[in-house]
Scaffold this active site. Sequence first.
Site, PDB file in Angstrom:
ATOM      1  N   LYS A  32      -2.648  -4.689  -0.471  1.00 20.19           N
ATOM      2  CA  LYS A  32      -2.838  -4.829   0.971  1.00 20.19           C
ATOM      3  C   LYS A  32      -3.640  -6.097   1.309  1.00 20.19           C
ATOM      4  O   LYS A  32      -4.869  -6.110   1.180  1.00 20.19           O
ATOM      5  CB  LYS A  32      -3.561  -3.598   1.513  1.00 20.19           C
ATOM      6  CG  LYS A  32      -2.776  -2.308   1.244  1.00 20.19           C
ATOM      7  CD  LYS A  32      -3.295  -1.144   2.026  1.00 20.19           C
ATOM      8  CE  LYS A  32      -2.604   0.153   1.635  1.00 20.19           C
ATOM      9  NZ  LYS A  32      -1.142   0.105   1.789  1.00 20.19           N
ATOM     10  N   HIS A 178      -0.285 -12.355 -12.689  1.00 21.20           N
ATOM     11  CA  HIS A 178       0.913 -11.936 -13.451  1.00 21.20           C
ATOM     12  C   HIS A 178       2.124 -12.839 -13.258  1.00 21.20           C
ATOM     13  O   HIS A 178       3.093 -12.727 -14.011  1.00 21.20           O
ATOM     14  CB  HIS A 178       1.324 -10.512 -13.069  1.00 21.20           C
ATOM     15  CG  HIS A 178       0.301  -9.462 -13.352  1.00 21.20           C
ATOM     16  ND1 HIS A 178      -0.248  -9.286 -14.603  1.00 21.20           N
ATOM     17  CD2 HIS A 178      -0.285  -8.528 -12.553  1.00 21.20           C
ATOM     18  CE1 HIS A 178      -1.121  -8.288 -14.556  1.00 21.20           C
ATOM     19  NE2 HIS A 178      -1.173  -7.815 -13.318  1.00 21.20           N
ATOM     20  N   ASP A 213     -10.223  -8.411 -13.737  1.00 17.99           N
ATOM     21  CA  ASP A 213      -9.269  -7.460 -13.146  1.00 17.99           C
ATOM     22  C   ASP A 213      -8.975  -6.408 -14.234  1.00 17.99           C
ATOM     23  O   ASP A 213      -8.978  -6.730 -15.418  1.00 17.99           O
ATOM     24  CB  ASP A 213      -7.991  -8.249 -12.807  1.00 17.99           C
ATOM     25  CG  ASP A 213      -6.956  -7.472 -12.026  1.00 17.99           C
ATOM     26  OD1 ASP A 213      -6.734  -7.824 -10.856  1.00 17.99           O
ATOM     27  OD2 ASP A 213      -6.344  -6.539 -12.594  1.00 17.99           O
ATOM     28  N   HIS A 215      -6.279  -5.225 -15.054  1.00 11.76           N
ATOM     29  CA  HIS A 215      -5.004  -5.501 -15.729  1.00 11.76           C
ATOM     30  C   HIS A 215      -5.123  -6.769 -16.585  1.00 11.76           C
ATOM     31  O   HIS A 215      -5.943  -7.643 -16.282  1.00 11.76           O
ATOM     32  CB  HIS A 215      -3.883  -5.669 -14.701  1.00 11.76           C
ATOM     33  CG  HIS A 215      -3.597  -4.435 -13.898  1.00 11.76           C
ATOM     34  ND1 HIS A 215      -4.163  -4.220 -12.654  1.00 11.76           N
ATOM     35  CD2 HIS A 215      -2.827  -3.342 -14.167  1.00 11.76           C
ATOM     36  CE1 HIS A 215      -3.748  -3.039 -12.182  1.00 11.76           C
ATOM     37  NE2 HIS A 215      -2.938  -2.489 -13.082  1.00 11.76           N
ATOM     38  N   ASP A 302     -10.089  -4.081  -9.023  1.00 13.67           N
ATOM     39  CA  ASP A 302      -9.526  -2.804  -9.460  1.00 13.67           C
ATOM     40  C   ASP A 302     -10.218  -2.284 -10.716  1.00 13.67           C
ATOM     41  O   ASP A 302      -9.881  -1.216 -11.225  1.00 13.67           O
ATOM     42  CB  ASP A 302      -8.007  -2.907  -9.655  1.00 13.67           C
ATOM     43  CG  ASP A 302      -7.582  -4.125 -10.442  1.00 13.67           C
ATOM     44  OD1 ASP A 302      -8.454  -4.822 -10.990  1.00 13.67           O
ATOM     45  OD2 ASP A 302      -6.357  -4.389 -10.513  1.00 13.67           O
ATOM     46  N   ARG A 308      -7.525   2.934  -6.812  1.00 20.10           N
ATOM     47  CA  ARG A 308      -6.285   3.706  -6.735  1.00 20.10           C
ATOM     48  C   ARG A 308      -5.405   3.509  -7.982  1.00 20.10           C
ATOM     49  O   ARG A 308      -4.659   4.399  -8.371  1.00 20.10           O
ATOM     50  CB  ARG A 308      -5.530   3.296  -5.459  1.00 20.10           C
ATOM     51  CG  ARG A 308      -4.210   4.020  -5.250  1.00 20.10           C
ATOM     52  CD  ARG A 308      -3.573   3.662  -3.907  1.00 20.10           C
ATOM     53  NE  ARG A 308      -2.128   3.918  -3.930  1.00 20.10           N
ATOM     54  CZ  ARG A 308      -1.266   3.474  -3.026  1.00 20.10           C
ATOM     55  NH1 ARG A 308      -1.685   2.754  -1.991  1.00 20.10           N
ATOM     56  NH2 ARG A 308       0.019   3.749  -3.137  1.00 20.10           N
TER      57      ARG A 308
HETATM   58  N1  ZLM Z   1       7.126   1.105 -10.465  1.00 17.11           N
HETATM   59  N2  ZLM Z   1       4.925   1.758  -3.508  1.00 17.11           N
HETATM   60  C1  ZLM Z   1      -1.299  -5.036 -10.776  1.00 17.11           C
HETATM   61  C2  ZLM Z   1       0.191  -4.737 -10.834  1.00 17.11           C
HETATM   62  C3  ZLM Z   1       0.491  -3.348 -11.346  1.00 17.11           C
HETATM   63  C4  ZLM Z   1       5.634  -0.804 -13.551  1.00 17.11           C
HETATM   64  C5  ZLM Z   1       5.791   1.495 -12.529  1.00 17.11           C
HETATM   65  C6  ZLM Z   1       7.073   0.890  -9.045  1.00 17.11           C
HETATM   66  C7  ZLM Z   1       2.160   0.506  -9.195  1.00 17.11           C
HETATM   67  C8  ZLM Z   1       2.626   1.038  -7.931  1.00 17.11           C
HETATM   68  C9  ZLM Z   1       4.909   0.062  -5.152  1.00 17.11           C
HETATM   69  C10 ZLM Z   1       5.444   2.212  -2.213  1.00 17.11           C
HETATM   70  C11 ZLM Z   1      -2.975  -6.924 -10.399  1.00 17.11           C
HETATM   71  C12 ZLM Z   1       4.122  -0.808 -13.323  1.00 17.11           C
HETATM   72  C13 ZLM Z   1       5.758   1.343 -11.009  1.00 17.11           C
HETATM   73  C14 ZLM Z   1       6.651   2.071  -8.223  1.00 17.11           C
HETATM   74  C15 ZLM Z   1       7.792   0.088 -12.623  1.00 17.11           C
HETATM   75  C16 ZLM Z   1       2.009  -0.715 -10.989  1.00 17.11           C
HETATM   76  C17 ZLM Z   1       5.348   0.549  -3.960  1.00 17.11           C
HETATM   77  C18 ZLM Z   1       2.657   2.793  -6.288  1.00 17.11           C
HETATM   78  C19 ZLM Z   1       3.560   2.042  -5.501  1.00 17.11           C
HETATM   79  O1  ZLM Z   1       3.704   3.630  -3.792  1.00 17.11           O
HETATM   80  C20 ZLM Z   1       4.060   2.537  -4.216  1.00 17.11           C
HETATM   81  C21 ZLM Z   1       6.875   2.658  -2.317  1.00 17.11           C
HETATM   82  C22 ZLM Z   1       3.986   0.802  -5.946  1.00 17.11           C
HETATM   83  C23 ZLM Z   1       3.526   0.304  -7.180  1.00 17.11           C
HETATM   84  C24 ZLM Z   1       2.211   2.282  -7.485  1.00 17.11           C
HETATM   85  N3  ZLM Z   1       2.749  -0.510  -9.883  1.00 17.11           N
HETATM   86  C25 ZLM Z   1       1.059   0.911  -9.924  1.00 17.11           C
HETATM   87  N4  ZLM Z   1       0.997   0.127 -11.033  1.00 17.11           N
HETATM   88  C26 ZLM Z   1       2.283  -1.739 -12.031  1.00 17.11           C
HETATM   89  C27 ZLM Z   1       1.950  -3.153 -11.534  1.00 17.11           C
HETATM   90  C28 ZLM Z   1      -1.562  -6.380 -10.156  1.00 17.11           C
HETATM   91  O2  ZLM Z   1      -3.956  -6.062  -9.890  1.00 17.11           O
HETATM   92  O3  ZLM Z   1      -3.249  -7.082 -11.777  1.00 17.11           O
HETATM   93  C29 ZLM Z   1      -3.169  -8.323  -9.784  1.00 17.11           C
HETATM   94  C30 ZLM Z   1      -2.918  -8.441  -8.347  1.00 17.11           C
HETATM   95  N5  ZLM Z   1       3.673  -1.694 -12.401  1.00 17.11           N
HETATM   96  O4  ZLM Z   1       3.388  -0.040 -13.902  1.00 17.11           O
HETATM   97  C31 ZLM Z   1       6.415   0.281 -13.168  1.00 17.11           C
HETATM   98  C32 ZLM Z   1       6.221  -0.015 -14.565  1.00 17.11           C
HETATM   99  C33 ZLM Z   1       7.775  -0.021 -11.090  1.00 17.11           C
HETATM  100 ZN    ZN Z   2      -5.111  -5.565 -11.425  1.00 21.94          ZN
HETATM  101 CA    CA Z   3      -8.270  -8.578 -16.853  1.00 17.90          CA
END
Ligand code: ZLM
Ligand code: ZN
Ligand code: CA
Length: 415
Positions: A32, A178, A213, A215, A302, A308
């Site tokens: 956000k 990333h 971070d 991650h 984070d 979260r």
């Molecule tokens: N799915 N909506 C950190 C980047 C973390 C990959 C599992 C997508 C989410 C997450 C998106 C509303 C930084 C993964 C997740 C769901 C494949 C990740 C949209 C919830 C939502 O509710 C959600 C529809 C979304 C995404 C949770 N994604 C949580 N964790 C990670 C990426 C970035 O902080 O390091 C720097 C800015 N992605 O785990 C999946 C494997 C896609």
């Molecule tokens: Zn992160």
């Molecule tokens: Ca880190």
Amino acid sequence: MIQADSDSSRRVAYFYNRLIGKFHYGKEHPMKPKRIAMAHSLIVNFGQLYRSLDVYLIREAQLEELKKFHDPEYVTYLSQYMSDNKVNFVKEYCSTNNDGVIPENLLEEYRLITKWSQNKNTKNLNAEYKVGDSADNPTFSGLFSYCQFSAGASIDCAHTILTGQADIAINWSGGLHHAKKKEAAGFCYINDIVLCILELLRIYVRVLYVDIDCHHGDGVEEAFYLTNRVMTLSFHQYGDDFFPGTGQLNSVGLGVGRYYAVNVPLKPGISDGPYLDLFKKVTSRVMETFRPDCVVVQCGADSLSLDRLGALNLSIKGHGQCITYMKQFGVPLILLGGGGYTIQNVSRCWAYETGLCLGQNIDEPIPTNDVYYKNYSGDYHLHFPIQEHVENKNKAEDLNKIVSQVYDHLKNLEN
Ligand code: ZLM
Ligand code: ZN
Ligand code: CA
């Protein structure tokens, strides 16, 4: 008297643009941009803080600047997602301009808009570039402009440091670690950090990158994996398929870059005490052996308790102590944002850390006149109480093993 190392003599450049908070990844998406506006609002309302900063307006990085790291085709592809109002402005300007002359500064944009409006079928490219193909990296209105702002500020952070205009430069809109050369990943499309470091390398010999971070900072690590001029150091949650799944202790770099990548993988639940002990042991040895000309810190929030997405257990004070520790080495410092998904804690954290840069240890209630006041409901203090009952899954022996492994790796560059 020269106060070389006193806090009052640190000039802090702070980059902001109110448009950043208006971008939106989509309903329910955890990332956000509003949290940047919330942090800014706290910084403004802690009045003594704002008055001591040198505030700079964030500009949009131009396509040529983004291509210093990213694949030119990828940048061109992303540029189709410019702000709607900008597209309309350019179109309107060009059609109502009687003499038919397109001003030079709009030529490139006009060319792109024409190109993309003729080529609506971008399905294959979406998959190739990982944009809009998963919920993580959606397309949204103004996506490209958002990237331009984030990168413009990080590049300008480098410039204020290189020209001696500031000792510390801050861009909370950056830290998108990333993003790859031609691929979006983990909510990141353009890697502002790599662009910032590349700018620093035009003058400086060695740059240290520190990433707190939760991650792994994979995009930055990958970009500099083969060089000995940038050392990348990431602390992150690791295991049980936690994203992105890289950053093991034994990923150390390759070729002349061998031992210039440092990774500290952690299990959930680590709190201030053990984290800071580890952080200080690792960074002090890194500073001693690498002797960087400048340090870039990705301050992803984070890693805070109650995030979260992340499961680490740091307090804002603990997170901030990492910043204070890096500051005391007296090397030019660039602070960038990053992750952080419990947004009222992200803004608290980055406002507090902006204060730390100026030597102020803010511990006040949230100002009642803050426009986002209601977002802090329940506890109107800057610091939230730490979670006492979270189990630290990192055993003391695991952490000691990490330190001794890192020290062993660093011994290879002591000559
Ligand atoms: N799915 N909506 C950190 C980047 C973390 C990959 C599992 C997508 C989410 C997450 C998106 C509303 C930084 C993964 C997740 C769901 C494949 C990740 C949209 C919830 C939502 O509710 C959600 C529809 C979304 C995404 C949770 N994604 C949580 N964790 C990670 C990426 C970035 O902080 O390091 C720097 C800015 N992605 O785990 C999946 C494997 C896609
Ligand atoms: Zn992160
Ligand atoms: Ca880190």
